[in-house]
Design a protein around this motif. Structure first.
Motif, PDB file in Angstrom:
ATOM      1  N   SER A  13     -54.035   5.146   1.032  1.00 49.78           N
ATOM      2  CA  SER A  13     -53.005   5.620   0.999  1.00 49.78           C
ATOM      3  C   SER A  13     -52.854   7.086   1.364  1.00 49.78           C
ATOM      4  O   SER A  13     -53.500   7.496   2.128  1.00 49.78           O
ATOM      5  CB  SER A  13     -52.370   5.974  -1.045  1.00 49.78           C
ATOM      6  N   GLU A  36     -59.764   5.563  -4.452  1.00 47.12           N
ATOM      7  CA  GLU A  36     -58.574   4.633  -3.886  1.00 47.12           C
ATOM      8  C   GLU A  36     -57.332   3.886  -5.062  1.00 47.12           C
ATOM      9  O   GLU A  36     -56.501   3.802  -4.840  1.00 47.12           O
ATOM     10  CB  GLU A  36     -59.560   3.324  -3.165  1.00 47.12           C
ATOM     11  N   SER A  37     -58.192   3.677  -6.343  1.00 42.96           N
ATOM     12  CA  SER A  37     -57.091   3.233  -7.393  1.00 42.96           C
ATOM     13  C   SER A  37     -55.942   3.880  -7.510  1.00 42.96           C
ATOM     14  O   SER A  37     -55.459   3.747  -7.861  1.00 42.96           O
ATOM     15  CB  SER A  37     -57.664   3.246  -8.281  1.00 42.96           C
ATOM     16  N   ALA A  92     -53.172   4.625  -4.813  1.00 40.95           N
ATOM     17  CA  ALA A  92     -52.595   3.220  -5.243  1.00 40.95           C
ATOM     18  C   ALA A  92     -51.560   3.509  -6.071  1.00 40.95           C
ATOM     19  O   ALA A  92     -50.345   3.083  -5.622  1.00 40.95           O
ATOM     20  CB  ALA A  92     -53.942   2.265  -5.112  1.00 40.95           C
ATOM     21  N   TRP A 138     -54.123  -5.223  -3.525  1.00 41.89           N
ATOM     22  CA  TRP A 138     -53.553  -5.277  -4.467  1.00 41.89           C
ATOM     23  C   TRP A 138     -52.256  -6.332  -5.095  1.00 41.89           C
ATOM     24  O   TRP A 138     -50.864  -6.225  -4.988  1.00 41.89           O
ATOM     25  CB  TRP A 138     -52.768  -3.929  -5.006  1.00 41.89           C
TER      26      TRP A 138
END
Ligand code: GLO
Length: 563
Positions: free
Chosen positions: A144, A389-390, A393, A295
């Protein structure tokens, strides 16, 4: 040509989540050493260790601050040497993760580099002036936001395809390449058995770092500017000449964005670069669009998966070599993704998926817990996730209102890398026997049912099924057929069955896998009829000794050899 790395099966360990020996809630090297007998029992011959080097852990060790030291939480170099010798004593090889597209921003090279424009380490990284008060180009980070961070000390930006704490090395600088090669040589001289090379397809950036198409997203994927760049093969050939060719190693390149044609070069049979690559096409089949990226809760389309994997099988045959994987530390659990993780179907579908993958041509990789049919995790709120990352996001996509909140949380639950990173489930004691302390990430509550101890004690467990699959490939009379046989897909358009043959010197292996929750009808193709056959492995008791017209129950899979 035959080679030991073609005949191997690799077990990937994510050290942080494998086994904690000192009660700090974090897996460590002595923990791994204490479990080598378990790995040996599974039957693999190679272990790939995700990074164990010193790291501030912004990305769980994929941000390295010292390539020749061990992460404090994992132990010491003496612990590593012990692990290596104990593994070797059991006939297990150790493959190291090599993360050299980037370092940590706390690596001494970067600490120097950012100090001044004329620092001797300045050109170890990729520095650019801003453009109109903004980033030098429109590339976005895989985690991101923009792929550039402004640094006050010199008023310039540095490139990072991943987090700002993972600045990209400048591989066009010969001094960088030499420093990396020296470090690799040091590890090889220690006696390690190979390298898994993190995002190695990204080391050569496009000339001039041009803007790339955004396809409607906020930034252009940095993959477009970095994957399979102009000098990547030249640099890998140099690595082969200067380091790899002096040892007998297994090498596998993680190659984001790699096509079949490029893989033929990276993994060419002449051996000028790597043994094999990890391609991503099959695990990208359930992604969203350019804006949502990975996603999405979309399911993998089976016919598309068959065609894609079959193309890799056929096109690399004889000219390069495939890796075979569904799971790793970046992928959700395959039984939840392609199978059915409900209590009734979890085991049979896990075995069906394993059959389908392990009977193909290539070197199979098993990710810790896959051999137990470990599942995705009911994390609940975003606070329970640990993966940057999660988390990024979530922050980014919810701030921009890209999808409804519930849909976003469902996509993160389905795809988060953390699904693969919860503690290994050893037994049904508190924290699944992973630690006596507080685990760094939650334990999947289903450890009470799904754990190694229970499965080791039960003949029809997922563990014992993997053990059998691995044994067939590693040491059985049909070994050569399984490792080297030519692959042919049958029933390409069948919406439920993944069926194929492997052929070598007059012997044919037939694998039939019902990758669906419904009954499926199968009939033996004309050209295979009338041959003597025997059953090699099946995931149900009453599988017939010879394949013929039959109805497969949901998730049934069987393999026969026809002579
Ligand atoms: C996949 C890697 C991943 C790292 C990334 C940065 O792309 O295996 O886990 O986060 O490469 O090093």
């Amino acid at each position: 040509d035959k080679a030991w790395w073609k005949e191997s099966v690799i077990y990937q360990i994510y050290p942080r989540s494998f086994c904690d020996s000192n009660g700090d809630g974090i897996g460590d090297l002595p923990g791994i050493t204490s479990r080598l007998d378990y790995i040996k029992e599974l039957g693999v011959n190679v272990i790939w260790l995700s990074p164990v080097y010193r790291s501030p852990n912004d990305d769980n060790g994929y941000d390295i601050s010292d390539y020749q030291a061990i992460m404090d939480e994992f132990g010491t170099m003496a612990d590593f040497d012990k692990l290596l010798s104990e593994a070797h004593a059991r006939g297990l090889k150790i493959v190291m993760d090599l993360v050299v597209n980037h370092t940590s921003d706390e690596h001494p090279w970067f600490v120097e580099s950012r100090k001044s424009k004329d620092n001797p380490k300045r050109d170890f990284y990729i520095w650019r002036e801003g453009k109109d008060g903004k980033e030098p180009n429109n590339w976005g980070s895989s985690f991101s936001g923009p792929a550039w961070t402004y640094d006050d000390a010199t008023g310039m930006y540095y490139l990072h395809c991943f987090s700002p704490k993972q600045p990209d090395l400048n591989w066009d600088n010969p001094a960088v390449r030499q420093a990396v090669f020296d470090m690799m040589t040091w590890w090889c001289d220690k006696g390690i058995d190979g390298f898994r090379m993190d995002v190695i397809s990204m080391i050569s950036k496009r000339e001039g770092l041009p803007d790339m198409p955004t396809n409607g997203a906020l930034y252009a994927s940095c993959n477009l500017g970095c994957c399979n760049g102009p000098h990547v093969h030249e640099y890998l050939q140099e690595m082969r000449r200067k380091v790899l060719s002096h040892y007998d190693l297994l090498t596998v390149g993680e190659c984001a964005g790699v096509t079949i044609d490029q893989a033929k070069q990276y993994a060419n049979a002449q051996g000028t670069e790597l043994n094999m690559v990890f391609q991503f096409e099959h695990v990208d089949l359930d992604g969203g669009d350019a804006v949502t990226g990975k996603w999405s809760t979309r399911k993998i389309d089976l016919v598309a998966l068959k065609k894609l994997l079959s193309r890799w099988q056929n096109e690399l045959d004889g000219v390069a070599w495939n890796s075979l994987y569904f799971c790793n530390h970046d992928q959700p659990r395959i039984v939840s993704r392609l199978g059915d993780d409900s209590p009734e179907n979890r085991e049979i579908s896990a075995k069906c998926i394993a059959t389908c993958l392990h009977m193909m041509q290539g070197t199979p990789y098993v990710y810790q817990g896959e051999e137990l049919g470990m599942t995705n995790v009911p994390f609940g709120p975003i606070e329970n996730y640990r993966d940057l990352e999660s988390i990024n996001a979530y922050r980014d996509l919810s701030a921009r209102g890209v999808m409804p909140q519930a849909e976003l949380m469902a996509a993160i639950a389905y795809k988060s890398r953390d699904n693969a990173r919860t503690p290994f489930q050893w037994d049904d004691s508190p924290n699944a026997g992973f630690t006596t302390g507080r685990p760094w990430i939650m334990v999947n509550p289903n450890y009470v049912q799904i754990n190694a101890k229970e499965q080791l004690g039960r003949a029809d467990s997922v563990f014992h099924y993997y053990q059998k699959l691995i044994g067939l490939r590693r040491n059985s009379p049909d070994k050569d057929l399984i490792v080297y046989g030519r692959y042919d897909l049958i029933l390409p358009d069948h919406p439920q069955l993944f069926a194929y043959t492997r052929t070598l010197e007059g012997k044919t292996l037939l694998a039939v896998c019902n990758l669906s929750g419904k009954e499926a009808k199968f009939d033996l193709p004309e050209e295979l009829k009338g041959r003597k056959s025997r059953l090699l492995i099946a995931n149900w008791q009453a599988a017939p000794a010879a394949p013929g017209a039959m109805t497969l129950a949901p998730w049934q899979a069987a393999v026969w050899v026809l002579e």
